[in-house]
Design a protein around this motif. Structure first.
Motif, PDB file in Angstrom:
ATOM      1  N   VAL A   1     -89.801  97.018  54.602  1.00  0.00           N
ATOM      2  CA  VAL A   1     -90.294  96.070  55.606  1.00  0.00           C
ATOM      3  C   VAL A   1     -89.171  95.660  56.549  1.00  0.00           C
ATOM      4  O   VAL A   1     -89.333  95.633  57.780  1.00  0.00           O
ATOM      5  N   LEU A   2     -87.988  95.361  56.007  1.00  0.00           N
ATOM      6  CA  LEU A   2     -86.871  94.935  56.840  1.00  0.00           C
ATOM      7  C   LEU A   2     -86.397  96.041  57.782  1.00  0.00           C
ATOM      8  O   LEU A   2     -85.998  95.781  58.919  1.00  0.00           O
TER       9      LEU A   2
ATOM     10  N   SER B   1     -91.489  89.797  54.427  1.00  0.00           N
ATOM     11  CA  SER B   1     -90.376  89.943  53.486  1.00  0.00           C
ATOM     12  C   SER B   1     -90.274  88.732  52.564  1.00  0.00           C
ATOM     13  O   SER B   1     -90.124  88.867  51.338  1.00  0.00           O
TER      14      SER B   1
ATOM     15  N   ASP C   1     -90.937  95.083  71.565  1.00  0.00           N
ATOM     16  CA  ASP C   1     -89.670  95.081  70.838  1.00  0.00           C
ATOM     17  C   ASP C   1     -89.032  96.459  70.793  1.00  0.00           C
ATOM     18  O   ASP C   1     -87.812  96.581  70.616  1.00  0.00           O
TER      19      ASP C   1
ATOM     20  N   LEU D   1     -90.568  97.598  59.858  1.00  0.00           N
ATOM     21  CA  LEU D   1     -91.640  96.820  60.473  1.00  0.00           C
ATOM     22  C   LEU D   1     -91.148  96.191  61.765  1.00  0.00           C
ATOM     23  O   LEU D   1     -90.052  95.616  61.816  1.00  0.00           O
ATOM     24  N   ARG D   2     -91.932  96.306  62.813  1.00  0.00           N
ATOM     25  CA  ARG D   2     -91.614  95.693  64.108  1.00  0.00           C
ATOM     26  C   ARG D   2     -92.729  94.743  64.490  1.00  0.00           C
ATOM     27  O   ARG D   2     -93.899  94.989  64.217  1.00  0.00           O
ATOM     28  N   ASP D   3     -92.349  93.635  65.166  1.00  0.00           N
ATOM     29  CA  ASP D   3     -93.304  92.570  65.424  1.00  0.00           C
ATOM     30  C   ASP D   3     -94.259  92.868  66.572  1.00  0.00           C
ATOM     31  O   ASP D   3     -95.458  92.632  66.476  1.00  0.00           O
TER      32      ASP D   3
ATOM     33  N   VAL E   1     -96.105 100.968  57.367  1.00  0.00           N
ATOM     34  CA  VAL E   1     -95.313  99.996  56.627  1.00  0.00           C
ATOM     35  C   VAL E   1     -96.197  98.850  56.133  1.00  0.00           C
ATOM     36  O   VAL E   1     -96.055  98.376  54.994  1.00  0.00           O
TER      37      VAL E   1
ATOM     38  N   VAL F   1     -95.793 101.144  62.215  1.00  0.00           N
ATOM     39  CA  VAL F   1     -96.029  99.762  61.790  1.00  0.00           C
ATOM     40  C   VAL F   1     -97.203  99.689  60.829  1.00  0.00           C
ATOM     41  O   VAL F   1     -97.146  98.997  59.799  1.00  0.00           O
TER      42      VAL F   1
ATOM     43  N   ALA G   1     -96.679  97.606  52.282  1.00  0.00           N
ATOM     44  CA  ALA G   1     -96.424  96.215  51.917  1.00  0.00           C
ATOM     45  C   ALA G   1     -97.639  95.587  51.251  1.00  0.00           C
ATOM     46  O   ALA G   1     -97.522  94.862  50.249  1.00  0.00           O
TER      47      ALA G   1
ATOM     48  N   ARG H   1     -92.097  90.577  60.299  1.00  0.00           N
ATOM     49  CA  ARG H   1     -91.101  91.115  59.374  1.00  0.00           C
ATOM     50  C   ARG H   1     -90.534  90.027  58.471  1.00  0.00           C
ATOM     51  O   ARG H   1     -90.436  90.205  57.251  1.00  0.00           O
ATOM     52  N   ARG H   2     -90.148  88.895  59.033  1.00  0.00           N
ATOM     53  CA  ARG H   2     -89.577  87.820  58.222  1.00  0.00           C
ATOM     54  C   ARG H   2     -90.598  87.229  57.261  1.00  0.00           C
ATOM     55  O   ARG H   2     -90.295  86.971  56.090  1.00  0.00           O
TER      56      ARG H   2
END
Length: 428
Positions: free
Chosen positions: A188-189, A85, A198, A192-194, A20, A17, A24, A81-82
């Motif tokens: 990222v999509l 992105s 998860d 990446l994990r929140d 990434v 994470v 980003a 992630r959302r």
């Protein structure tokens, strides 16, 4: 999953994470490198004044900070992630569409508003969110590394943007930045994990006794949470001291040096590409300085670190006007190294103090503190442009910034480092 089982992984998910997030942040930093080298080309083509172009930079810097606390709360609602992105897509659109602009208001809208909101949505609150959710051990070090991502982006893109602007025009430079931001979106999509849960793991270094981060907020409540946290934070004296010092930090870095160093050096006869190369070197040494600052933050009282950083930065800015020349001499090289090591070394200790004092609300509180950073940057960006237009040079701006840094050092040393009494918001 137990800690023993977690350690059997070759690479803990937290490091994936963080990797990434670093990439980003580097992608978003591409646009952050553009303004200082595009001021002169835009002036030459459209005839816009330095203060007009600086106003677009100012809007960008202001929104970069003001959107930050809301983005932190939105990450609790929608996930990192959302949000990241979407932010990268907005950066790409704002930068790419500038090639069609013909009026100054379009520069304000695209360069200022669109990219300001996009970069602000994944600014340093993204760093605070990643470290708070994914790391118990090495939080300071990881904060330093991720903060250095912005400098790394500057290092990668600034010479390229300067060369493209001079050789192929500023439009080619803007499109390059746009494509760079787009290229990061798939990564990222996919990766990446929140949150650790998860992927069935725990935060790196967790022992099982730490308090979990706050759960995701209900739909439509992200903005409310950001404002509620601010209303609580403003009652704490530490918030105002951190916000005041960080406003000066923004004024003396992104607002002044980041925006006006290249045109100021060009005023003294230095080629734009050479000046951009020097600013890129600031980014190179900033990577080392910020990572070192993160390591020190885990070992030294953050208040003392901030006091030292601001004091040394102020001294360097007071000396800078005497160093400008058509060529680079050893004193200027010394400034680049010294200032670069200090550029955003203030971030890890500031993140540490907000986390310590404000607990689980720390990422959102830091978002508001960072907003003050960008208010200072915005004021300095437009203020230095006005000084240049009215006085024919930047010297007063450097001296004012040096004096403000001395004030920031005093404010930092007056911070009382202690947690809030309320157990519900006490951080691990």
């Amino acid at each position: 999953m137990t800690q023993t089982q977690t350690r059997t992984r070759r690479v803990h998910w937290a490091w994936c994470v963080a990797g990434v997030a670093f990439v980003a942040l580097v992608g978003a930093a591409g646009f952050r490198a553009a303004p200082s080298v595009l001021i002169t080309p835009l002036h030459d083509e459209f005839g816009w004044s330095t203060s007009t172009i600086s106003a677009a930079v100012s809007i960008n810097l202001l929104l970069y900070g003001l959107i930050s606390p809301f983005a932190a709360a939105l990450m609790e609602k929608l996930g990192m992630r959302r949000v990241v992105s979407g932010a990268l897509l907005l950066v790409a659109a704002g930068s790419g569409l500038t090639v069609f602009m013909t009026e100054s208001w379009q520069l304000l809208l695209l360069w200022g508003v669109c990219v300001g909101v996009g970069t602000g949505s994944m600014a340093l609150t993204f760093v605070a969110t990643v470290t708070s959710r994914w790391f118990v051990k090495h939080q300071g070090l990881v904060s330093g590394v991720l903060t250095a991502a912005g400098a790394a982006g500057q290092l990668v893109f600034l010479p390229v943007v300067a060369w493209l602007a001079e050789d192929g025009g500023w439009r080619q430079a803007s499109l390059t930045v746009s494509f760079a931001a787009l290229a990061v979106v798939p990564l990222v999509l996919l990766a990446l994990r929140d949150r650790p849960e998860d992927v069935g793991t725990t935060a790196y270094g967790a022992t099982g006794t730490e308090q979990a981060p706050p759960p995701a907020v209900n739909p439509g409540r992200a903005a409310t949470r950001a404002v509620t946290v601010l209303r609580q934070a403003v009652r704490n004296r530490t918030f105002w001291l951190l916000a005041g010092g960080f406003a000066i930090c923004g004024a003396s870095t992104n607002g002044l040096i980041g925006t006006h160093f290249v045109p100021a050096a060009h005023d003294h006869g230095m080629p734009v590409t050479t000046a951009a190369g020097l600013l890129a070197l600031v980014g190179l040494f900033d990577v080392a300085g910020t990572i070192a600052s993160g390591w020190l933050t885990d070992k030294v009282d953050p208040r003392w670190l901030l006091g030292a950083y601001y004091s040394l930065r102020g001294l360097s800015l007071v000396v800078l006007p005497s160093l400008f020349a058509a060529t680079t001499e050893p004193p200027m090289w010394a400034f680049i190294v010294f200032y670069g090591l200090d550029w955003v070394a203030t971030v890890p200790p500031t993140v540490a103090l907000t986390r310590e004092v404000f607990g689980a609300d720390g990422p959102i509180v830091f978002g508001w503190v960072f907003a003050s950073h960008q208010v200072g940057a915005a004021l300095a960006a437009v203020g230095a442009g006005l000084i240049r237009d009215h006085h024919g040079g930047y010297d007063p701006a450097w001296y004012i910034a040096g004096g403000l840094c001395a004030a920031a050092a005093v404010m930092s040393l007056r911070i009382r480092s202690q947690r809030r009494a309320a157990p519900a918001t006490t951080a691990p």
